[in-house]
Design an enzyme around this catalytic site. Sequence first.
Site, short mmCIF file in Angstrom:
data_model
loop_
_atom_site.label_atom_id
_atom_site.label_comp_id
_atom_site.label_asym_id
_atom_site.label_seq_id
_atom_site.Cartn_x
_atom_site.Cartn_y
_atom_site.Cartn_z
N GLN A 162 -4.30 -5.14 7.11
CA GLN A 162 -5.28 -6.12 6.61
C GLN A 162 -5.17 -7.45 7.35
OE1 GLN A 162 -7.72 -5.34 4.73
NE2 GLN A 162 -7.03 -3.41 3.84
N HIS B 74 0.88 -1.18 0.00
CA HIS B 74 0.00 0.00 0.00
C HIS B 74 0.91 1.22 0.00
CE1 HIS B 74 -2.84 2.93 1.75
NE2 HIS B 74 -3.82 2.10 1.45
N LYS C 143 -10.48 -0.51 10.64
CA LYS C 143 -10.66 -1.70 9.81
C LYS C 143 -11.00 -2.93 10.66
CE LYS C 143 -7.24 -0.31 6.32
NZ LYS C 143 -8.03 0.40 5.33
N CYS D 192 -4.86 2.38 -3.63
CA CYS D 192 -3.59 2.92 -3.06
C CYS D 192 -2.43 1.97 -3.31
CB CYS D 192 -3.72 3.23 -1.57
SG CYS D 192 -5.01 4.40 -1.21
N ASP E 257 3.35 -4.09 7.94
CA ASP E 257 2.07 -3.38 7.82
C ASP E 257 0.96 -4.41 8.05
OD1 ASP E 257 -0.30 -2.31 6.95
OD2 ASP E 257 0.51 -1.48 5.09
N1 PLP Z 1 -1.88 -0.63 4.60
C1 PLP Z 1 -2.74 -1.48 4.04
C2 PLP Z 1 -2.30 -2.86 3.67
C3 PLP Z 1 -4.05 -1.07 3.80
O1 PLP Z 1 -4.92 -1.92 3.23
C4 PLP Z 1 -4.44 0.24 4.16
C5 PLP Z 1 -5.80 0.72 3.87
O2 PLP Z 1 -6.52 0.18 3.08
C6 PLP Z 1 -3.51 1.06 4.76
C7 PLP Z 1 -2.24 0.61 4.96
C8 PLP Z 1 -3.87 2.46 5.18
O3 PLP Z 1 -4.66 2.43 6.33
P1 PLP Z 1 -5.77 3.50 6.60
O4 PLP Z 1 -7.01 3.09 5.83
O5 PLP Z 1 -6.00 3.42 8.08
O6 PLP Z 1 -5.29 4.83 6.14
#
Ligand code: PLP
Length: 405
Positions: free
Chosen positions: A202, A122, A225, A363, A199
Amino acid sequence: MLLGRDVRKDFPILNVKVNGKPLVYLDSAASSQKPNAVLESYCRFCEQRYSNVHRGIHTLGEAATGDYEAARGSIAEFIQAPALEGVIFTRGTPESINLVAHSYGKKFVKHGQSIVLTPMEHHANLVPWQLVAKFVGAELRFIPMKSDGTLDLAEARKLIDKTTAMVAVTHASNVLGTINPVGEIVELAHKVGAKAVIDGAQAVPHMPVNLREMNPDFYSFSGHKMLGPTGIGVLYGRPEILNDMDPFLTGGEMIREVYLDHATWNDLPYKFEAGTPAIAEAIGLHAAVRYLQEIGMERIAQMDHYLTTHALEKLASEPDIALYGPLSQRGAVTSFNVKGIHPHDLAALLDREGIAIRAGHHCCQPLMRWLDVQATARASFYLYNTADDVAALIEGVRTARKVLA
Ligand code: PLP
């Protein structure tokens, strides 16, 4: 599998009609819906116990501080964090990773070293590292992916070498669904003396996460989420590393002593929590964690697996549909394209039927280039979804094909 039906009564929004149709919410990877337990906990706190934290010596100040710190404790247990003081409240995954990039990356990654990422990151776990690389003069390297959207670990073993200072990898892809072998990747990083940031945006909402076993240096996720409020997330960092880092944001609470020309820093985790934090949101996230724990993360992972497999099978049996990502070892997202229909048009048409999916680059623009598409449609599932939702999606796709193709 009864989970979806059992819990739907806990989510008031699922009774809402959208465009005159019952809501079919298939966009939880972007943000999840909230159960009554979270809404009530948030409201109860604001109605009965609200105050700022770590400041007042009045009764409400102490109550709020107690609730806020109880949230931290419960979240630490939820992710099996090795140290409570390493659990830092942030606004979410992007802020967590930016914190690591600015406070660790810019200080400790050196000119000529490498930062290893993947093409499925992302932007939140890519752009901060681009800035660090530019700032210090480091090289960005990418672990290649196999055609099914899994990482090529043999290549990772070659890429992560003595030059590597940081390995930054997503636990689960928000487009492909791929669940990466993060434990192994952390080990590869540690073998060469590099740090690993994972990260978990998900992953934490969907599966048991045990940081003691995974052993990352940093791990991040977002509350919204995982049934919690917006504006709250977590960075876990190893305390000995966090202690060596400079603050990210400055302001109240993160200082110990301030003079006209310099200041000293508070203990962890407060050194990284500048200003008044998202207090009610942390309490709401605590309620979300309790709710998830009552159901059980293993059960949620099983339900996700069942729904995702079911959706993939149903989509695969429709004509002219491209599906992305591996067939097994995957999280609760299905990304796809219907031949001849732009995903935005598909999403707009499904919306008319009350079906919420996401369409776009998610993204993940570099990943879109890797897939050789501009965008995909994405249906994502959570514990309140059922096989009926999958049936509605398939019906919606058929209607779209009649109308748009
Ligand atoms: N990292 C991953 C893998 C994501 O799927 C997302 C959001 O979809 C993010 C980071 C960013 O998080 P946030 O939605 O809290 O900005």
